[in-house]
Scaffold this motif. Structure first.
Motif, mmCIF file in Angstrom:
data_model
loop_
_atom_site.group_PDB
_atom_site.id
_atom_site.type_symbol
_atom_site.label_atom_id
_atom_site.label_comp_id
_atom_site.label_asym_id
_atom_site.label_seq_id
_atom_site.Cartn_x
_atom_site.Cartn_y
_atom_site.Cartn_z
ATOM 1 N N HIS A 26 38.411 83.499 -3.913
ATOM 2 C CA HIS A 26 39.169 84.086 -5.013
ATOM 3 C C HIS A 26 40.303 83.161 -5.462
ATOM 4 C CE1 HIS A 26 37.405 88.062 -3.706
ATOM 5 N NE2 HIS A 26 37.116 87.985 -4.993
ATOM 6 N N VAL A 27 40.944 82.501 -4.508
ATOM 7 C CA VAL A 27 42.014 81.569 -4.856
ATOM 8 C C VAL A 27 41.454 80.426 -5.698
ATOM 9 C CG1 VAL A 27 43.674 79.898 -3.938
ATOM 10 C CG2 VAL A 27 43.428 82.143 -2.860
ATOM 11 N N VAL A 28 40.344 79.854 -5.260
ATOM 12 C CA VAL A 28 39.721 78.757 -6.004
ATOM 13 C C VAL A 28 39.329 79.221 -7.401
ATOM 14 C CG1 VAL A 28 37.693 77.243 -6.113
ATOM 15 C CG2 VAL A 28 38.930 77.526 -3.963
ATOM 16 N N GLU A 29 38.764 80.400 -7.503
ATOM 17 C CA GLU A 29 38.344 80.941 -8.804
ATOM 18 C C GLU A 29 39.538 81.095 -9.746
ATOM 19 O OE1 GLU A 29 36.644 85.189 -10.343
ATOM 20 O OE2 GLU A 29 35.722 84.350 -8.544
ATOM 21 N N ARG A 30 40.657 81.544 -9.209
ATOM 22 C CA ARG A 30 41.830 81.789 -10.049
ATOM 23 C C ARG A 30 42.561 80.512 -10.451
ATOM 24 N NH1 ARG A 30 45.321 86.838 -8.197
ATOM 25 N NH2 ARG A 30 46.285 86.355 -10.190
ATOM 26 N N VAL A 31 42.613 79.514 -9.585
ATOM 27 C CA VAL A 31 43.397 78.317 -9.892
ATOM 28 C C VAL A 31 42.572 77.168 -10.460
ATOM 29 C CG1 VAL A 31 45.136 78.875 -8.162
ATOM 30 C CG2 VAL A 31 43.286 77.303 -7.585
#
Length: 67
Positions: free
Chosen positions: A33-38
């Motif tokens: 989720h972090v990778v997807e958001r940033v």
């Protein structure tokens, strides 16, 4: 102020603060989720010569003026 009133005020403050923190704390995100958001803000920088040879590599992030 007597001890009972001070204790009650401290308890009220602690409960109110705990509730406020619990309501504003975001849920934990998984790595995916972090990778997807940033990822839309992540950049790769390649420095090279005119012949296509890469001479340097870098990375960065794009930050908007509103954070």
């Amino acid at each position: 102020m007597n001890s009972a009133k001070m204790l009650a005020a401290a308890a009220f403050f602690t409960i109110t603060l705990s509730t406020a923190i619990a309501q504003t704390t975001a849920p934990a995100l998984s790595g995916d989720h972090v990778v997807e958001r940033v990822s839309p803000a992540a950049v790769s920088i390649l420095v090279g010569k005119g012949d296509g040879q890469v001479t340097g590599v870098g990375s960065g992030v794009i930050i908007r003026s509103d954070g």
